[in-house]
Design a protein around this motif. Structure first.
Motif, PDB file in Angstrom:
ATOM      1  N   UNK A  17      30.165  -5.885  43.257  1.00 38.34           N
ATOM      2  CA  UNK A  17      28.755  -6.552  43.473  1.00 38.34           C
ATOM      3  C   UNK A  17      27.752  -5.703  42.593  1.00 38.34           C
ATOM      4  N   UNK A  18      27.642  -4.674  43.090  1.00 43.08           N
ATOM      5  CA  UNK A  18      26.453  -3.711  42.384  1.00 43.08           C
ATOM      6  C   UNK A  18      26.952  -3.972  40.582  1.00 43.08           C
ATOM      7  N   UNK A  19      28.056  -3.986  40.307  1.00 47.49           N
ATOM      8  CA  UNK A  19      28.150  -3.710  38.830  1.00 47.49           C
ATOM      9  C   UNK A  19      27.858  -5.220  38.336  1.00 47.49           C
ATOM     10  N   UNK A  20      28.395  -6.197  39.150  1.00 51.46           N
ATOM     11  CA  UNK A  20      27.901  -7.664  38.683  1.00 51.46           C
ATOM     12  C   UNK A  20      26.275  -7.828  38.528  1.00 51.46           C
ATOM     13  N   UNK A  21      25.652  -7.380  39.489  1.00 49.76           N
ATOM     14  CA  UNK A  21      24.132  -7.740  39.350  1.00 49.76           C
ATOM     15  C   UNK A  21      23.614  -6.801  38.071  1.00 49.76           C
ATOM     16  N   UNK A  22      24.274  -5.775  37.742  1.00 46.14           N
ATOM     17  CA  UNK A  22      23.705  -4.931  36.573  1.00 46.14           C
ATOM     18  C   UNK A  22      23.798  -5.737  35.187  1.00 46.14           C
ATOM     19  N   UNK A  23      24.865  -6.709  35.294  1.00 44.85           N
ATOM     20  CA  UNK A  23      25.465  -7.402  34.163  1.00 44.85           C
ATOM     21  C   UNK A  23      24.904  -8.876  34.063  1.00 44.85           C
ATOM     22  N   UNK A  24      25.068  -9.618  35.189  1.00 47.19           N
ATOM     23  CA  UNK A  24      24.858 -10.902  35.303  1.00 47.19           C
ATOM     24  C   UNK A  24      23.566 -11.503  35.723  1.00 47.19           C
ATOM     25  N   UNK A  25      23.143 -12.601  35.651  1.00 47.75           N
ATOM     26  CA  UNK A  25      21.944 -13.225  36.424  1.00 47.75           C
ATOM     27  C   UNK A  25      22.409 -13.319  37.785  1.00 47.75           C
ATOM     28  N   UNK A  26      21.474 -13.347  38.860  1.00 48.22           N
ATOM     29  CA  UNK A  26      21.721 -13.418  40.008  1.00 48.22           C
ATOM     30  C   UNK A  26      22.447 -14.501  40.576  1.00 48.22           C
ATOM     31  N   UNK A  27      22.255 -15.692  39.881  1.00 45.87           N
ATOM     32  CA  UNK A  27      22.823 -16.898  40.111  1.00 45.87           C
ATOM     33  C   UNK A  27      24.396 -17.271  39.456  1.00 45.87           C
ATOM     34  N   UNK A 102      22.097 -14.095  50.062  1.00 45.65           N
ATOM     35  CA  UNK A 102      20.923 -14.097  49.250  1.00 45.65           C
ATOM     36  C   UNK A 102      20.566 -12.468  49.427  1.00 45.65           C
ATOM     37  N   UNK A 103      20.361 -11.925  50.750  1.00 45.77           N
ATOM     38  CA  UNK A 103      20.002 -10.594  50.928  1.00 45.77           C
ATOM     39  C   UNK A 103      20.671  -9.321  50.348  1.00 45.77           C
ATOM     40  N   UNK A 104      21.909  -9.804  50.526  1.00 38.67           N
ATOM     41  CA  UNK A 104      22.870  -8.749  49.803  1.00 38.67           C
ATOM     42  C   UNK A 104      22.627  -8.790  48.288  1.00 38.67           C
ATOM     43  N   UNK A 105      22.545  -9.906  47.673  1.00 35.37           N
ATOM     44  CA  UNK A 105      22.283  -9.777  46.212  1.00 35.37           C
ATOM     45  C   UNK A 105      21.005  -9.171  45.808  1.00 35.37           C
ATOM     46  N   UNK A 106      19.878  -9.741  46.502  1.00 38.85           N
ATOM     47  CA  UNK A 106      18.363  -8.939  46.431  1.00 38.85           C
ATOM     48  C   UNK A 106      18.462  -7.617  46.608  1.00 38.85           C
ATOM     49  N   UNK A 107      19.142  -7.043  47.723  1.00 37.66           N
ATOM     50  CA  UNK A 107      19.457  -5.510  47.943  1.00 37.66           C
ATOM     51  C   UNK A 107      20.033  -4.928  46.828  1.00 37.66           C
ATOM     52  N   UNK A 108      21.337  -5.522  46.379  1.00 35.14           N
ATOM     53  CA  UNK A 108      21.696  -4.917  45.279  1.00 35.14           C
ATOM     54  C   UNK A 108      20.895  -4.843  43.995  1.00 35.14           C
ATOM     55  N   UNK A 109      20.265  -5.863  43.669  1.00 31.36           N
ATOM     56  CA  UNK A 109      19.329  -5.850  42.647  1.00 31.36           C
ATOM     57  C   UNK A 109      18.357  -4.643  42.769  1.00 31.36           C
ATOM     58  N   UNK A 110      17.931  -4.508  43.927  1.00 31.47           N
ATOM     59  CA  UNK A 110      16.628  -3.350  43.627  1.00 31.47           C
ATOM     60  C   UNK A 110      17.204  -1.950  43.743  1.00 31.47           C
ATOM     61  N   UNK A 111      18.773  -1.965  44.227  1.00 30.82           N
ATOM     62  CA  UNK A 111      19.193  -0.626  44.064  1.00 30.82           C
ATOM     63  C   UNK A 111      19.644  -0.041  42.665  1.00 30.82           C
ATOM     64  N   UNK A 112      19.421  -0.931  41.685  1.00 30.31           N
ATOM     65  CA  UNK A 112      19.528  -0.720  40.399  1.00 30.31           C
ATOM     66  C   UNK A 112      18.635  -0.204  39.872  1.00 30.31           C
TER      67      UNK A 112
END
Lengths: 453, 512
Positions: A17-27, A102-112
């Motif tokens: 999940x973390x790798x994915x949000x680094x590369x792709x758009x959240x949708x 949604x929370x999980x995705x948002x959280x992964x986004x700010x972690x990066x």
């Protein structure tokens, strides 16, 4: 549901999940699917637990108070999480019931994000079902002010039991098998709670009573290696016992011969090699024939069998050493090389001994185990004395699981060659300090083991 | 929450006492245990963990004493405390089996029982505990490192040269996926691998370098365990290792009634492999055990296994039938039959004399066994006496045996017999064996006799003639000479459908 496996699985699901949000758009589907898998699994866990908590403490990750061990399987995932929490200075993350995708995705986004932005986001954004605790500045140093009392108690109790065991055998007295069983379980627990802590104690060597400390150190090193490759507790207990007893056959060899400083004659060497055979006999005499002693018998017999079919006692070509014997073979060699003895007054430097093992994989040692052993100890094993580019001398206190060539050190000698009680420095963090080369602590009159007590 | 904790402790205490009094399978114990498990798992669902600090006579939860009992034998706290347990935690996901085992371990009565060891060995996934070793003050002194006057840098250079390694080589200890897979399968193999064969091999290898009494004793101890659990494969492995030591009587301990009687269980196991391993193991037994083994033979249900066991015992006996002879006096026909069979397999020179009394034995099974044994012992002359036995099965068995043996003296007798009208009254199986015997021993003249029976209704009337014709045709096919076959070929083309059919069928059954 096994909590340990649940924790490992969840960490494994967070990594993509973390790798994915680094590369792709959240949708993007990749992100959404990864988040879906994570939340589905978490929801399943919430059926038996009210919350899910990841805590980072001294480079260990705890999942609902169970320590997730560094094992070959899932090592990268755990190493990644540890690194991430360390970089973002996170002490703990708690997930609560009704956690959303949604929370999980948002959280992964700010972690990066970088540290400052991450902290800002954490404090401003409201995550209803995710709580983050940030490490306070004064807690950082606390990480290294460890209470080693329990570990020391375990180590020295084990040493006492080992000494009694061997001395009783030497003098033909009754052996206390129950104590040695308890000692092994204590060591298994210590390894499972804090393998770096107990591994540090293997720097304690004893010139005069080599065999006792050596047996215990081999047991600890074997347990740590066994845990890293994923052995369960039952097998760890067997392995620890086998490590402790691997040289027990030496009680049948005269002390004069064992402690002889001069080169051994052919006859003496032949006698010395018999300790593998004698070990079988001694274990039979003392422990009888339960499953643990059967493993110990095999290891005592095979611990000088090399990976390429050479070694002693002589064997048929088809005979291969067991996994446990191959583990003990490596740990025995490492501890023997790094310990001063009569005929080897200057021991090998730990990093050099490790390189000897590395260079002899396939010939003397199992290549996969040699790799895992190197991962476990790091390029500069705990207890190594390092000359630094700053002109100071540092002692390796702890391995960095994520950067095996950049350990945590304690500065013990300043630029002017004065012994000091210097700071603990993580060489993996941005620091001016670099390793120039490993050196012998004896040059500086240092006994490395003293720093671990 | 306080009430909930108190309820858990109450359930814990009652379950503990009930376990001590009744044991885990008793309904009274389950009466307390089931609600205890229920309330504890509900708590864990909500709070993830239920932990207790252990003091000498009390248990503490969140700084509150929740349990106190100062009577040592009765006190849960003291039992845990004395073995060094200082805290216990139950985690969410706890199973009923785990809790049951936990209660069992902490309530065992023996004074020698170490609860910490017991809990460790349970390997719980959802119960953790913290154990300390005794509070004794241990020596934390670091041993001195002896000071030596040496140039360490120079020494390091020497060591590098000695080891011939590249000290600056780049080390990347990452495992590739294949290596991780190999390691995993290695671990699985190790976990599955049976320990016994490895340890037996190790001890056996040791013996090749030194004949050590301890090692021999160790192997014998394993052997005893193997026999106790009926692991005959490993028992056999050990016997092979020990058989090279003539002074070591490793099998004597098993040559007793209790042990051998216990083998009854293995005689009818569904797996042939286990039975065969048992037979192989039995091969190491001595003659003295034969009478005891014979005692268990009547328990064998399958005839092929019984036969294999007889051969194994005969093998043990070698050339000596003494251990079996006493059973020839037995009133038990099963024992007698087995003894007869085994003597037949051993083939002592005086077999016929030994079996003479059985020609008129009242039990026809005994007489049949005697025929079989005489056949096995190549004693056709003694079998002849059974051709006139009152029981048709015995006669058939005797004729069958004679058909396979060289016993020409019966030929004229039987050739004459088939010409008797009384022959027609015999059972078909007996008639067939007579013809088989004749086929096995016959000459040119027999072909002529059979041809006459086939075509001419010689010696017989129409009654049962069809049967005789078919037996004659069959005999010709067994004789299998050109002349006999020519007769059958011609017969096949006859208009007489009965002859044609008999010859056709006989040609089909002709030996290839």
């Amino acid at each position: 549901m096994n909590i340990y496996l649940a924790g490992k699985t969840l960490v494994g699901l967070f990594y993509p999940l973390f790798k994915a949000v680094q590369v792709y758009d959240i949708n993007n589907n990749v992100v959404v699917n990864a988040a879906q898998k994570f939340t589905d699994y978490a929801a399943n866990l919430f059926s038996t637990m009210s919350s899910i908590e990841f805590v980072r403490y001294r480079d260990y990750i705890f999942f609902n108070k169970q320590r997730l061990r560094y094992e070959v399987d899932g090592y990268a995932n755990l190493q990644f999480l540890n690194n991430l929490l360390k970089t973002q200075r996170i002490k703990s993350i708690t997930l609560n019931r009704r956690l959303t995708q949604r929370e999980v995705i948002d959280f992964a986004c700010i972690l990066k994000e970088d540290l400052a932005l991450f902290h800002k986001e954490v404090s401003t954004r409201k995550f209803e079902h995710i709580a983050v605790e940030i490490l306070k500045p004064d807690e950082e140093q606390d990480e290294f002010i460890e209470d080693r009392k329990a570990l020391k108690q375990t180590y020295f109790k084990a040493l006492k039991v080992t000494r009694n065991l061997m001395q009783n055998l030497w003098t033909g007295r009754q052996v206390d098998v129950k104590s040695s069983r308890r000692v092994i379980y204590g060591l298994v627990d210590s390894i499972s709670h804090d393998e770096f802590g107990i591994l540090a104690l293997t720097t304690i060597k004893n010139f005069d009573e080599y065999t006792f400390n050596h047996s215990l150190n081999v047991s600890i090193l074997s347990l740590a290696l066994g845990q890293r490759i994923g052995l369960d507790r039952k097998n760890l207990a067997r392995l620890g016992s086998a490590g402790l007893l691997h040289d027990i056959g030496k009680v049948e060899i005269s002390k004069e011969l064992i402690n002889k400083i001069q080169k051994l004659s052919d006859t003496e060497w032949k006698t010395m090699k018999l300790h593998s055979n004698f070990g079988v006999r001694e274990i039979l005499k003392t422990r009888g024939l339960d499953e643990t002693s059967m493993v110990a018998i095999t290891v005592a017999y095979q611990h000088h069998w090399n990976y390429d079919g050479t070694g002693y006692p002589l064997r048929e070509k088809a005979d291969e050493p067991t996994l446990f014997s191959r583990i003990v073979r490596i740990c025995d060699s490492y501890d023997a090389m790094t310990t001063a003895r009569g005929y080897q007054p200057v021991p090998y430097l730990p990093h050099f001994a490790l390189r000897v093992i590395w260079s002899n994989q396939n010939r003397l040692f199992d290549p996969i185990l040699a790799k895992v052993f190197t991962q476990l100890l790091g390029i500069y094993p705990v207890g190594s004395c390092l000359e630094l580019t700053t002109g100071e001398i540092g002692l390796v206190m702890r391995q960095n699981p994520s950067t095996i060539d950049l350990p945590m050190i304690k500065v013990i000698v300043d630029k002017n060659n004065n012994r000091i009680d210097g700071p603990i420095v993580d060489l993996a963090s941005d620091t001016e300090m670099k390793i120039r080369r490993p050196t012998y602590p004896q040059i500086y009159g240092i006994n490395a083991a003293a720093y671990f007590l | 929450m306080k009430d909930e904790i108190d309820q858990i402790i109450l359930g814990f205490t009652k379950s503990f006492k009930a376990m001590q009094m009744y044991g885990m399978s008793h309904s009274s114990f389950l009466h307390f245990f089931e609600p205890f498990y229920q309330i504890l798992s509900n708590f864990l669902k909500e709070h993830n963990e239920f932990s207790l600090e252990v003091e000498k006579f009390g248990l503490i939860h969140n700084d509150r004493i929740v349990y106190e009992e100062e009577e040592m034998d009765m006190s849960i706290a003291f039992r845990l405390f004395k073995d060094g347990i200082r805290s216990i935690a139950f985690l969410s996901g706890l199973t009923s089996d785990e809790l049951l085992l936990f209660i069992d371990v902490i309530s065992r009565p023996a004074r020698e029982w170490d609860i910490a060891l017991g809990l460790w060995e349970c390997n719980f996934a959802h119960i953790t505990f913290y154990v300390i070793e005794t509070d004794e003050v241990l020596d934390y002194q670091v041993p001195e490192v002896p000071a030596i006057d040496v140039d360490y840098d120079e020494k390091l250079k020497q060591l590098i040269l000695k080891e011939k390694i590249d000290i600056d080589a780049v080390i990347i200890p990452e495992l590739n996926p294949q290596e991780i897979e190999n390691l995993k399968s290695n671990i699985t193999d190790e976990e599955r691998a049976a320990l016994l064969p490895i340890v037996i091999k190790t001890l056996g290898d040791y013996l090749q370098t030194e004949c050590s009494q301890e090692i021999i004793d160790g192997l014998i101890e394993i052997l005893q365990t193997c026999v106790n659990v009926q692991d005959f494969r490993n028992a056999r492995r050990i016997c092979y290792k020990l058989k090279d030591y003539p002074d070591v009587n490793f099998i004597e301990r098993f040559e007793n009634e209790t042990t051998i009687m216990s083998f009854r269980e293995v005689l009818n196991v569904p797996q042939d492999e286990i039975f065969n391993e048992f037979l192989a193991f039995l091969g190491f037994f001595g003659k003295r055990s034969i009478p005891l083994i014979i005692q268990i033979m009547p328990f064998v249900e399958r005839s092929d296994r019984l036969n294999a066991l007889r051969h194994r015992i005969a093998h043990i006996a070698g050339n000596d039938v003494t251990p079996m002879i006493e059973f020839l006096e037995s009133k038990d026909p099963d024992l007698l039959v087995n003894a007869i069979h085994m003597i037949g397999i051993v083939k002592p020179a005086n077999t016929d004399k030994l079996f003479e009394p059985f020609v008129y034995h009242k039990d026809e099974n005994v007489r049949m066994a005697t025929v079989d044994a005489l056949a096995a012992a190549d004693q056709p002359a003694a079998i002849v006496k059974f051709v006139t036995d009152p029981a048709v099965e015995v006669r058939v068995r005797a004729l069958c045996a004679l058909g396979r043996q060289k016993c020409p003296e019966m030929y004229p007798v039987l050739l004459d017999r088939i010409k008797q009208n009384s022959f027609l009254a015999l059972d078909f199986s007996e008639q067939r064996e007579v013809f088989n015997y004749l086929a096995a021993h016959g000459d040119r003249d027999l072909v002529r006799v059979m041809r006459d029976i086939l075509y001419k209704r010689k010696w017989f009337g129409a009654k049962k003639y069809r049967v005789m014709r078919r037996l004659a045709a069959s005999t010709l096919s067994h004789i299998n000479t050109a002349q006999a076959l020519d007769i059958l070929e011609k017969g096949r083309r006859k208009r007489n459908r009965d002859i044609a059919y008999a010859c056709e069928a006989a040609l089909k059954e002709r030996p290839s």
